[in-house]
Write a protein that holds these residues in place. Structure first.
Motif, PDB file in Angstrom:
ATOM      1  N   LYS A 164       0.807  -1.215   0.000  1.00  0.00           N
ATOM      2  CA  LYS A 164       0.000   0.000   0.000  1.00  0.00           C
ATOM      3  C   LYS A 164       0.843   1.269   0.000  1.00  0.00           C
ATOM      4  CE  LYS A 164      -3.995  -2.097   2.320  1.00  0.00           C
ATOM      5  NZ  LYS A 164      -4.985  -1.766   1.273  1.00  0.00           N
ATOM      6  N   LYS A 165       2.186   1.105  -0.103  1.00  0.00           N
ATOM      7  CA  LYS A 165       3.107   2.253  -0.135  1.00  0.00           C
ATOM      8  C   LYS A 165       2.921   3.156   1.087  1.00  0.00           C
ATOM      9  CE  LYS A 165       3.575   2.324  -5.156  1.00  0.00           C
ATOM     10  NZ  LYS A 165       2.930   1.034  -5.377  1.00  0.00           N
ATOM     11  N   LEU A 166       2.830   2.518   2.251  1.00  0.00           N
ATOM     12  CA  LEU A 166       2.645   3.247   3.508  1.00  0.00           C
ATOM     13  C   LEU A 166       3.887   3.199   4.388  1.00  0.00           C
ATOM     14  CD1 LEU A 166      -0.969   1.996   4.379  1.00  0.00           C
ATOM     15  CD2 LEU A 166      -0.338   4.269   3.564  1.00  0.00           C
ATOM     16  N   MET A 167       4.943   2.556   3.902  1.00  0.00           N
ATOM     17  CA  MET A 167       6.119   2.376   4.745  1.00  0.00           C
ATOM     18  C   MET A 167       6.779   3.700   5.104  1.00  0.00           C
ATOM     19  SD  MET A 167       7.920   0.129   6.321  1.00  0.00           S
ATOM     20  CE  MET A 167       7.754  -1.478   5.562  1.00  0.00           C
ATOM     21  N   GLN A 168       6.721   4.674   4.197  1.00  0.00           N
ATOM     22  CA  GLN A 168       7.396   5.938   4.446  1.00  0.00           C
ATOM     23  C   GLN A 168       6.525   6.953   5.188  1.00  0.00           C
ATOM     24  OE1 GLN A 168      10.599   6.207   3.953  1.00  0.00           O
ATOM     25  NE2 GLN A 168      10.536   4.107   3.168  1.00  0.00           N
ATOM     26  N   THR A 169       5.291   6.601   5.514  1.00  0.00           N
ATOM     27  CA  THR A 169       4.457   7.489   6.316  1.00  0.00           C
ATOM     28  C   THR A 169       4.904   7.422   7.773  1.00  0.00           C
ATOM     29  OG1 THR A 169       2.815   5.773   6.763  1.00  0.00           O
ATOM     30  CG2 THR A 169       2.511   7.104   4.764  1.00  0.00           C
ATOM     31  N   GLY A 227       3.051   6.780  10.343  1.00  0.00           N
ATOM     32  CA  GLY A 227       2.475   5.567  10.934  1.00  0.00           C
ATOM     33  C   GLY A 227       3.239   4.328  10.538  1.00  0.00           C
ATOM     34  N   GLY A 228       3.663   4.251   9.272  1.00  0.00           N
ATOM     35  CA  GLY A 228       4.421   3.095   8.811  1.00  0.00           C
ATOM     36  C   GLY A 228       5.782   2.992   9.465  1.00  0.00           C
ATOM     37  N   ARG A 229       6.474   4.127   9.610  1.00  0.00           N
ATOM     38  CA  ARG A 229       7.803   4.111  10.242  1.00  0.00           C
ATOM     39  C   ARG A 229       7.719   3.730  11.717  1.00  0.00           C
ATOM     40  NH1 ARG A 229       8.353   8.920   7.205  1.00  0.00           N
ATOM     41  NH2 ARG A 229       8.012  10.163   9.090  1.00  0.00           N
ATOM     42  N   PHE A 254      -3.119   2.719  20.758  1.00  0.00           N
ATOM     43  CA  PHE A 254      -3.743   4.036  20.633  1.00  0.00           C
ATOM     44  C   PHE A 254      -3.206   4.990  21.695  1.00  0.00           C
ATOM     45  CE2 PHE A 254      -7.106   7.181  21.217  1.00  0.00           C
ATOM     46  CZ  PHE A 254      -7.376   7.547  19.910  1.00  0.00           C
ATOM     47  N   LEU A 255      -3.096   4.491  22.943  1.00  0.00           N
ATOM     48  CA  LEU A 255      -2.561   5.337  24.014  1.00  0.00           C
ATOM     49  C   LEU A 255      -1.112   5.736  23.730  1.00  0.00           C
ATOM     50  CD1 LEU A 255      -4.064   3.555  27.168  1.00  0.00           C
ATOM     51  CD2 LEU A 255      -4.810   5.716  26.126  1.00  0.00           C
ATOM     52  N   LEU A 256      -0.324   4.790  23.226  1.00  0.00           N
ATOM     53  CA  LEU A 256       1.064   5.116  22.891  1.00  0.00           C
ATOM     54  C   LEU A 256       1.145   6.133  21.750  1.00  0.00           C
ATOM     55  CD1 LEU A 256       2.786   1.614  23.130  1.00  0.00           C
ATOM     56  CD2 LEU A 256       3.079   3.548  24.672  1.00  0.00           C
ATOM     57  N   SER A 257       0.204   6.043  20.804  1.00  0.00           N
ATOM     58  CA  SER A 257       0.197   7.029  19.721  1.00  0.00           C
ATOM     59  C   SER A 257      -0.087   8.425  20.244  1.00  0.00           C
ATOM     60  CB  SER A 257      -0.835   6.641  18.653  1.00  0.00           C
ATOM     61  OG  SER A 257      -2.160   6.806  19.142  1.00  0.00           O
ATOM     62  N   ARG A 297      -0.299  11.393  14.918  1.00  0.00           N
ATOM     63  CA  ARG A 297      -1.580  12.057  14.727  1.00  0.00           C
ATOM     64  C   ARG A 297      -2.283  11.599  13.450  1.00  0.00           C
ATOM     65  NH1 ARG A 297       1.824  16.263  16.714  1.00  0.00           N
ATOM     66  NH2 ARG A 297       1.070  17.125  18.677  1.00  0.00           N
ATOM     67  N   GLY A 298      -3.584  11.917  13.433  1.00  0.00           N
ATOM     68  CA  GLY A 298      -4.381  11.765  12.223  1.00  0.00           C
ATOM     69  C   GLY A 298      -4.435  10.350  11.699  1.00  0.00           C
ATOM     70  N   ARG A 299      -4.313  10.230  10.383  1.00  0.00           N
ATOM     71  CA  ARG A 299      -4.373   8.914   9.735  1.00  0.00           C
ATOM     72  C   ARG A 299      -3.252   8.001  10.228  1.00  0.00           C
ATOM     73  NH1 ARG A 299      -4.708  12.667   5.496  1.00  0.00           N
ATOM     74  NH2 ARG A 299      -6.775  12.876   4.601  1.00  0.00           N
ATOM     75  N   ASN A 300      -2.124   8.598  10.522  1.00  0.00           N
ATOM     76  CA  ASN A 300      -0.992   7.791  10.994  1.00  0.00           C
ATOM     77  C   ASN A 300      -1.297   7.093  12.306  1.00  0.00           C
ATOM     78  OD1 ASN A 300       0.954   8.430   8.893  1.00  0.00           O
ATOM     79  ND2 ASN A 300       0.951  10.508   9.724  1.00  0.00           N
TER      80      ASN A 300
END
Length: 625
Positions: free
Chosen positions: A136-141, A143-145, A327-330, A336-339
């Motif tokens: 899904k090419k999300l590795m560089q976001t 959230g992905g990192r 979620f708490l750790l985020s 934030r957001g989509r990540n």
């Protein structure tokens, strides 16, 4: 032999049929593999007990995947992740293990068993998550990192977990387990017989040998292998690196995935990194696919149907508990957001290392056979649900606004006649040519690093989102003569062009397009000149081909210019027939007109070529006149 060929054919057919079907439905390859495994295993019964042995072999795909990921990471990048590894990853493991342990103790499980199950279920699926993030090419976001950092820390944590589990067994059970293991794991038994300082020295020695071998041994070996100039030897060399390091890690009781990841990081700066990557990648893909199929085929629906509420309840409770922790750790680490939702939903499952740890706990007499079967089913079901969670993330990502704090835009203190929106690899060349010709530009880009790099080389630029109307106004949209839309995001380019055309009908707009479809969209939005990314470079390459086939530079240039002129006219003509949302091949008017234009183009170029050849003949043989 016949049995092996039948099984190989069955698994390969399953891959070829199920995965493209799942991808067409937008479900991703992982869910396709898992569903295919369920179909040939529990549903049709085409595979049997060999699935477990095959799964151990297929787990080597996870090892290869970590090696390839290591090749993409420089040591400096890994060091920069240390806070995420220890903070985010470490807290996730500890908090999840504590929460699961507390839940099991509340249901009257022995504390030793609860701890063993807690640390086992605290790990997530490296194979599924990284495969899906890559697809899904999300590795560089962001959230992905962050998800990758947690997964890497979990792989590291397998080492102390394997050391912890035998301590949870009762002394008598531990003695029985050691007696039964006998010589099955000679290397591990050798280490266990050493004193603590000896184990430490051997372990550190293995790590040092891996790093030193990557620096000083692999390079001369590669040059030796390269001299043979045989592709299969290159492939064998790449597989040898992965297999030998994985074997070394197993011999000293470390995670083979962690060892190969370390080797990949060491080789990340080597000149043959891409060669290794291309050699290993096909095997990684096949083995990972096989691993997911065996997970699906290994689900025991008999146990599931025997106590469905218990198993489904445990699966949901596990994923809910992990989701709450994530979620708490985020929130704590300001994801934030989509990540935040990518991080939370992507890691809320048990992982493939859970299968290994459950089997190890069973062998150490920490848990019983019934609980082991239940845990294996819970792990498999949670992995099966993970692709659905990524689909849920896609839905949430489209509906939710990104809550990332927007970067404060620079105050634009001058207005120039040329505005360049987007100054990446494409816009930089445009800006350099225009400014070198003596014209002034106002450059806007949302990437701070890009603007800083631009200023480092003496070019002025401003940080900000060019799609924001107020920023374009501040950049001098009302007085500019030319707007150049060069953003990487195709939709953002269309948005800028559409807004600028509404505000300034007299403004000349030049836009970057990715392909012909994008040209049509920009044409509808109001762009005056539209440049396809690779069109001009392709024309230049075609001109070189003509020159090397005997045409003079002038003749090749004339044909190139004619092709360019006719193609531009054809694109403008076809843009009137293009229908948004309808594939061109399903638009009869478009197809018919395209065929006519292609015939006209070919006839015109052939006539031009014939004239050039006739002129050259006359010049070479003037006496024939």
């Amino acid at each position: 032999m016949e049995g092996f060929l039948f099984q190989a054919t069955l698994y390969l057919i399953t891959m070829v049929v199920a995965v493209p079907f799942a991808s067409r439905l937008g479900l991703g390859s992982v869910l396709g593999y898992l569903a295919a495994g369920i179909l040939i295993g529990p549903v049709l019964g085409l595979v049997g007990s060999e699935t477990q042995d095959l799964q151990h072999f297929a787990e080597f795909g996870v090892v290869m995947m970590l090696f390839l990921i290591g090749l993409e990471l420089e040591p400096r990048a890994l060091w920069a992740m240390r806070s995420r590894l220890l903070g985010l990853g470490g807290l996730q493991i500890v908090l999840t293990a504590v929460l699961v342990t507390a839940g099991l103790v509340a249901f009257d499980y022995d504390l030793r068993i609860a701890i063993a199950v807690g640390v086992t279920l605290s790990l997530s699926s490296t194979a599924i998550v990284l495969q899906t993030l890559s697809e899904k090419k999300l590795m560089q976001t962001a959230g992905g990192r962050n998800a990758f950092a947690v997964l890497l820390m979990q792989d590291i944590a397998v080492i102390p977990i394997l050391a912890l589990l035998p301590l949870l067994a009762l002394p008598g059970a531990r003695a029985i387990a050691q007696a039964e293991s006998g010589g099955d794991h000679a290397a591990i038994s050798l280490i266990e017989s050493l004193p603590a300082w000896g184990v430490t020295l051997v372990t550190l020695g293995a790590v040092v040998a891996t790093v030193a071998g990557g620096h000083y041994l692999v390079r001369p070996l590669y040059r030796y292998v390269h001299a043979a100039r045989l592709r299969e030897v290159h492939t064998a060399f790449a597989l040898m690196i992965v297999a030998s390091i994985a074997s070394l890690m197993l011999m000293v009781g470390l995670s083979p995935a962690l060892g190969t990841f370390l080797a990949g990081v060491v080789l990340a700066n080597s000149e043959f990194r891409h060669e290794l990557e291309s050699d290993v990648a096909p095997f990684k893909g096949l083995l990972l696919g096989l691993f997911f199929i065996t997970v699906g085929a290994g689900i025991d629906f008999g146990v599931l149907f025997g106590k469905p509420l218990t198993i489904i309840g445990m699966t949901v409770a596990l994923m809910l508990a992990k989701g709450v922790v994530l979620f708490l750790l985020s929130l704590v680490f300001r994801i934030r957001g989509r990540n935040r939702w990518l991080f939370t939903l992507g890691l809320a499952q048990a992982g493939e290392f859970g299968f290994v740890l459950v089997a190890f706990s069973l062998k150490q007499r920490i848990i019983g056979a019934d609980l082991a079967q239940t845990l294996l089913l819970v792990i498999a079901l949670s992995m099966l649900l993970t692709p659905l969670f990524f689909i849920l993330y896609d839905v949430l990502g489209r509906r939710l606004a990104d809550e990332t704090t927007p970067l404060k835009a620079d105050e634009i203190d001058d207005h120039q006649p040329i505005i360049i929106a987007g100054v990446g690899r494409y816009g930089q060349v445009v800006n350099r040519m225009v400014t070198s010709s003596g014209f002034k530009t106002t450059v806007i880009d949302h990437d701070l690093k890009t603007i800083q790099l631009l200023r480092h080389f003496g070019f002025k630029g401003y940080v900000g989102d060019p799609t924001r109307p107020e920023l374009l106004k501040a950049a001098g949209l009302d007085t500019a003569r030319v707007l150049v839309a060069c953003l990487d995001d195709r939709d953002a380019n269309i948005q800028i062009v559409r807004y600028a055309r509404r505000q300034r009908p007299d403004l000349h707009i030049i836009a970057r397009a990715r392909d012909r479809e994008h040209v049509y969209e920009l044409y509808r939005a109001g762009a005056d000149d539209i440049v396809r990314e690779h069109f001009d470079s392709s024309l230049r390459m075609g001109r070189y081909v003509l020159e090397n086939m005997g045409l003079s530079e002038y003749e090749a240039h004339e044909l190139q210019a004619l092709f360019y002129k006719l193609d531009r006219e054809a694109v403008r003509d076809l843009a009137e027939l293009w229908k948004p949302g309808v594939p061109n091949e399903r638009n009869p008017e478009y197809v018919a007109r395209a065929k006519v234009l292609n015939r006209d183009l070919e006839a015109t170029l052939m006539a031009k070529f014939a004239k050039a050849r006739e002129r050259r003949t006359d010049q070479e043989h003037p006496e024939s006149e």
